[in-house]
Scaffold this motif. Structure first.
Motif, short mmCIF file in Angstrom:
data_model
loop_
_atom_site.label_atom_id
_atom_site.label_comp_id
_atom_site.label_asym_id
_atom_site.label_seq_id
_atom_site.Cartn_x
_atom_site.Cartn_y
_atom_site.Cartn_z
N LEU A 52 29.05 33.84 31.40
CA LEU A 52 28.45 33.42 32.66
C LEU A 52 27.95 32.00 32.50
CD1 LEU A 52 27.68 34.72 35.43
CD2 LEU A 52 25.47 35.29 34.41
N SER A 53 28.30 31.13 33.45
CA SER A 53 27.88 29.74 33.35
C SER A 53 26.38 29.62 33.59
CB SER A 53 28.65 28.89 34.35
OG SER A 53 28.26 29.21 35.68
N SER A 54 25.84 28.47 33.32
CA SER A 54 24.39 28.24 33.46
C SER A 54 23.93 28.43 34.89
CB SER A 54 24.04 26.84 32.96
OG SER A 54 24.72 25.86 33.73
N THR A 55 24.83 28.19 35.85
CA THR A 55 24.47 28.34 37.26
C THR A 55 24.91 29.68 37.82
OG1 THR A 55 26.53 27.29 37.91
CG2 THR A 55 24.59 25.87 37.65
N ASP A 56 25.51 30.52 36.99
CA ASP A 56 26.04 31.83 37.39
C ASP A 56 27.23 31.72 38.34
OD1 ASP A 56 22.77 33.46 37.65
OD2 ASP A 56 23.90 32.70 35.94
N ILE A 57 27.75 30.53 38.53
CA ILE A 57 28.85 30.35 39.47
C ILE A 57 30.19 30.63 38.80
CG2 ILE A 57 30.09 28.64 40.86
CD1 ILE A 57 27.40 27.34 41.45
N VAL A 58 30.34 30.16 37.57
CA VAL A 58 31.60 30.34 36.86
C VAL A 58 31.48 31.54 35.93
CG1 VAL A 58 33.27 29.29 35.31
CG2 VAL A 58 32.04 27.87 36.97
N THR A 59 32.44 32.44 36.02
CA THR A 59 32.42 33.63 35.18
C THR A 59 33.75 33.80 34.47
OG1 THR A 59 33.19 35.08 36.96
CG2 THR A 59 30.82 34.79 36.73
N TYR A 60 33.71 34.47 33.36
CA TYR A 60 34.90 34.84 32.61
C TYR A 60 34.81 36.32 32.25
CZ TYR A 60 37.79 35.73 28.53
OH TYR A 60 38.69 36.28 27.66
N SER A 61 35.90 37.02 32.41
CA SER A 61 35.98 38.39 31.93
C SER A 61 37.31 38.58 31.25
CB SER A 61 35.88 39.39 33.11
OG SER A 61 34.57 39.43 33.63
N ALA A 62 37.28 39.22 30.09
CA ALA A 62 38.52 39.55 29.41
C ALA A 62 39.36 40.47 30.30
CB ALA A 62 38.21 40.23 28.08
N ILE A 63 40.66 40.31 30.22
CA ILE A 63 41.56 41.08 31.08
C ILE A 63 41.31 42.58 30.91
CG2 ILE A 63 43.97 41.70 31.42
CD1 ILE A 63 44.70 38.81 30.79
N SER A 64 41.04 43.00 29.70
CA SER A 64 40.89 44.43 29.43
C SER A 64 39.66 45.04 30.08
CB SER A 64 40.83 44.66 27.91
OG SER A 64 39.71 44.01 27.36
N VAL A 65 38.71 44.23 30.51
CA VAL A 65 37.48 44.79 31.09
C VAL A 65 37.30 44.42 32.55
CG1 VAL A 65 36.39 44.72 28.82
CG2 VAL A 65 35.97 42.86 30.46
N LYS A 66 38.21 43.63 33.10
CA LYS A 66 38.07 43.23 34.50
C LYS A 66 38.05 44.46 35.40
CE LYS A 66 39.70 38.49 34.67
NZ LYS A 66 40.69 37.53 35.20
N GLY A 67 37.11 44.45 36.33
CA GLY A 67 36.98 45.58 37.24
C GLY A 67 36.12 46.71 36.69
N ARG A 68 35.80 46.66 35.39
CA ARG A 68 34.97 47.71 34.77
C ARG A 68 33.65 47.17 34.24
NH1 ARG A 68 36.47 50.16 30.30
NH2 ARG A 68 37.78 48.45 29.53
N PHE A 69 33.64 45.95 33.75
CA PHE A 69 32.42 45.37 33.18
C PHE A 69 31.92 44.27 34.10
CE2 PHE A 69 33.18 46.21 28.34
CZ PHE A 69 33.49 47.54 28.63
N THR A 70 30.62 44.21 34.26
CA THR A 70 30.00 43.17 35.08
C THR A 70 28.84 42.55 34.31
OG1 THR A 70 30.55 44.36 37.12
CG2 THR A 70 28.87 42.64 37.26
N MET A 71 28.87 41.25 34.21
CA MET A 71 27.78 40.53 33.56
C MET A 71 26.87 39.95 34.62
SD MET A 71 28.02 37.46 30.78
CE MET A 71 26.54 36.71 30.11
N SER A 72 25.58 40.02 34.41
CA SER A 72 24.64 39.50 35.40
C SER A 72 23.41 38.94 34.69
CB SER A 72 24.24 40.60 36.39
OG SER A 72 23.57 41.65 35.72
N ARG A 73 22.65 38.22 35.44
CA ARG A 73 21.43 37.63 34.92
C ARG A 73 20.26 38.21 35.70
NH1 ARG A 73 21.20 32.45 32.21
NH2 ARG A 73 23.31 32.01 32.98
N GLY A 74 19.17 38.50 35.03
CA GLY A 74 18.01 39.05 35.70
C GLY A 74 17.40 38.07 36.68
#
Length: 132
Positions: A52-74
C-alpha cells in the motif's frame, strides 16, 4: 529506527478467514509510510503479498491473492491490516510487514511492484498455517 510488530497469526482450516495486524513499536505512526505484507513459506524466499502506498492510492496484490486478500490502513494510520479470506494451504507461511525504504512503492511497466529488497524495518513475523 522504526520497528514493526505483526500479530494475528493462527492455525486455520481451508476456506476460513484471518486478519493480520501490523503496528510500529513504541506507538510510532505509520502515517506517510508505504507498507507491505510479505509471506515466507517453509524453504522458500520471501515474496510480496500486498503493498500500500503512503497515500493509500496505489496498491499491489500478488495474483494468487487478488480478490481474497485486502490490505488496509487503520483510521488513525498507526496500523495496517491484511484481511485474508478463502485461505488455502498455499497461503501457509510466516507473514511479515515492512516499510518501503525509498519512500513509496515502485512501479514497472506492468504497474506497482512489491519486491522484498525494497523494504525494511521488518517485524518478527506472524505464523499462519492453513490445513486442508
Amino acid at each position: 529506527q522504526l520497528q514493526l510488530v505483526e500479530s494475528g497469526g493462527s492455525l486455520v482450516q481451508s476456506g476460513e478467514s484471518l486478519t493480520l495486524s501490523c503496528a510500529a513499536s513504541g506507538g510510532a505512526s505509520l502515517d506517510g509510510y508505504a507498507v507491505g505484507w510479505f509471506r515466507q513459506a517453509p524453504g522458500k524466499e520471501r515474496q510480496g503479498v500486498s503493498c500500500l502506498s503512503s497515500t493509500d492510492i496505489v496498491t499491489y496484490s500478488a495474483i494468487s491473492v487478488k480478490g481474497r486478500f485486502t490490505m488496509s490502513r487503520g483510521d488513525d494510520r498507526n496500523m495496517v491490516f491484511l484481511q485474508m479470506t478463502k485461505l488455502n494451504p498455499d497461503n501457509t507461511g510466516v507473514y511479515y510487514c515492512a516499510t518501503d525504504l525509498h519512500g513509496d512503492i515502485a512501479t514497472d511497466d506492468d504497474g506497482p511492484v512489491c519486491p522484498p529488497p525494497e523494504f525494511g524495518s521488518w517485524g518478527q513475523g506472524a505464523q499462519v498455517v492453513v490445513t486442508s
